[in-house]
Design a protein around this motif. Structure first.
Motif, short mmCIF file in Angstrom:
data_model
loop_
_atom_site.label_atom_id
_atom_site.label_comp_id
_atom_site.label_asym_id
_atom_site.label_seq_id
_atom_site.Cartn_x
_atom_site.Cartn_y
_atom_site.Cartn_z
N GLN A 105 0.84 -1.21 0.00
CA GLN A 105 0.00 0.00 0.00
C GLN A 105 0.87 1.25 0.00
O GLN A 105 0.59 2.21 -0.74
CB GLN A 105 -0.93 -0.02 1.22
N ARG A 108 2.27 1.73 -3.44
CA ARG A 108 1.25 2.29 -4.32
C ARG A 108 1.03 3.77 -4.01
O ARG A 108 0.94 4.59 -4.93
CB ARG A 108 -0.05 1.51 -4.19
N ASN A 109 0.96 4.10 -2.70
CA ASN A 109 0.78 5.50 -2.31
C ASN A 109 1.95 6.35 -2.79
O ASN A 109 1.76 7.46 -3.27
CB ASN A 109 0.64 5.62 -0.80
N LYS A 110 3.16 5.80 -2.66
CA LYS A 110 4.35 6.54 -3.09
C LYS A 110 4.31 6.76 -4.61
O LYS A 110 4.57 7.86 -5.09
CB LYS A 110 5.61 5.76 -2.70
N GLU A 111 3.97 5.67 -5.35
CA GLU A 111 3.89 5.80 -6.80
C GLU A 111 2.81 6.80 -7.21
O GLU A 111 3.02 7.62 -8.11
CB GLU A 111 3.62 4.43 -7.42
N ASP A 112 1.66 6.73 -6.51
CA ASP A 112 0.59 7.70 -6.79
C ASP A 112 1.06 9.12 -6.49
O ASP A 112 0.83 10.04 -7.28
CB ASP A 112 -0.67 7.39 -5.95
N ALA A 113 1.74 9.26 -5.32
CA ALA A 113 2.24 10.59 -4.95
C ALA A 113 3.27 11.07 -5.97
O ALA A 113 3.27 12.26 -6.34
CB ALA A 113 2.84 10.55 -3.55
N GLU A 114 4.15 10.17 -6.44
CA GLU A 114 5.15 10.56 -7.44
C GLU A 114 4.47 10.96 -8.75
O GLU A 114 4.85 11.95 -9.38
CB GLU A 114 6.14 9.40 -7.68
N ARG A 115 3.44 10.19 -9.16
CA ARG A 115 2.70 10.54 -10.38
C ARG A 115 2.02 11.90 -10.23
O ARG A 115 2.07 12.75 -11.13
CB ARG A 115 1.67 9.46 -10.71
N ARG A 116 1.37 12.11 -9.06
CA ARG A 116 0.73 13.41 -8.83
C ARG A 116 1.76 14.53 -8.81
O ARG A 116 1.53 15.60 -9.36
CB ARG A 116 -0.06 13.37 -7.50
N SER A 119 2.91 15.10 -12.31
CA SER A 119 1.83 15.79 -13.02
C SER A 119 1.76 17.25 -12.59
O SER A 119 1.66 18.16 -13.42
CB SER A 119 0.52 15.08 -12.73
#
Length: 153
Positions: A105, A108-116, A119
């Protein structure tokens, strides 16, 4: 008289035989007495050994019972330790599973944060570029106005 003499000799011979037999009887009685004493001593020793054997048999039975009890206690402790170890192992496996899930988790949160972040960073770059472009346009316009005003005045 001859007969008397022969009878006397016979009596003497019988008396000697009687004395010899009496002596043998005394010897036999002494041997029998010694043997009876020996038998009595043997019986006493036998009784003593019998008591010892009985006592040792009781001690052996008690030792066997004690050993059985100790083995049973050791077995119970081993089973208890095994159960505790299995329980701890299950707890650790559960904790490991939870930690893996939590780690996944977090990834995934880190990857989401990196994508955000990427972006947002790209958005900010685009806006900065747009802002700089607008700024250059304005500066050019200001320059144009300055030169127009300079030309007018």
């Amino acid at each position: 008289q001859e007969e008397k003499k022969q009878l006397t000799l016979k009596v003497e011979e019988l008396e000697r035989k009687l004395e010899s037999t009496s002596a043998q009887n005394i010897e036999f009685l002494q041997v029998i007495a010694k043997r009876e004493e020996s038998i009595h001593q043997c019986q006493l020793r036998l009784e003593e050994k019998s008591r010892e054997c009985t006592s040792l048999a009781r001690q052996l039975e008690m030792a066997i019972e004690d050993a059985k009890r100790q083995v049973e206690q050791a077995r119970d402790r081993a089973v208890s330790r095994e159960r505790a170890a299995q329980s701890k192992m299950l707890d650790l496996e559960t904790q490991l599973s939870r930690n893996k899930t939590e780690l996944n988790q977090l990834h995934r949160n880190k990857e989401d944060a990196e994508r955000r972040y990427e972006s947002r960073l790209q958005d900010l770059r685009d806006r900065l570029e747009q802002s700089e472009s607008t700024n250059r346009s304005m500066q050019n316009y200001v320059q144009f106005l300055k030169s127009s005003y300079d030309n007018v005045f």
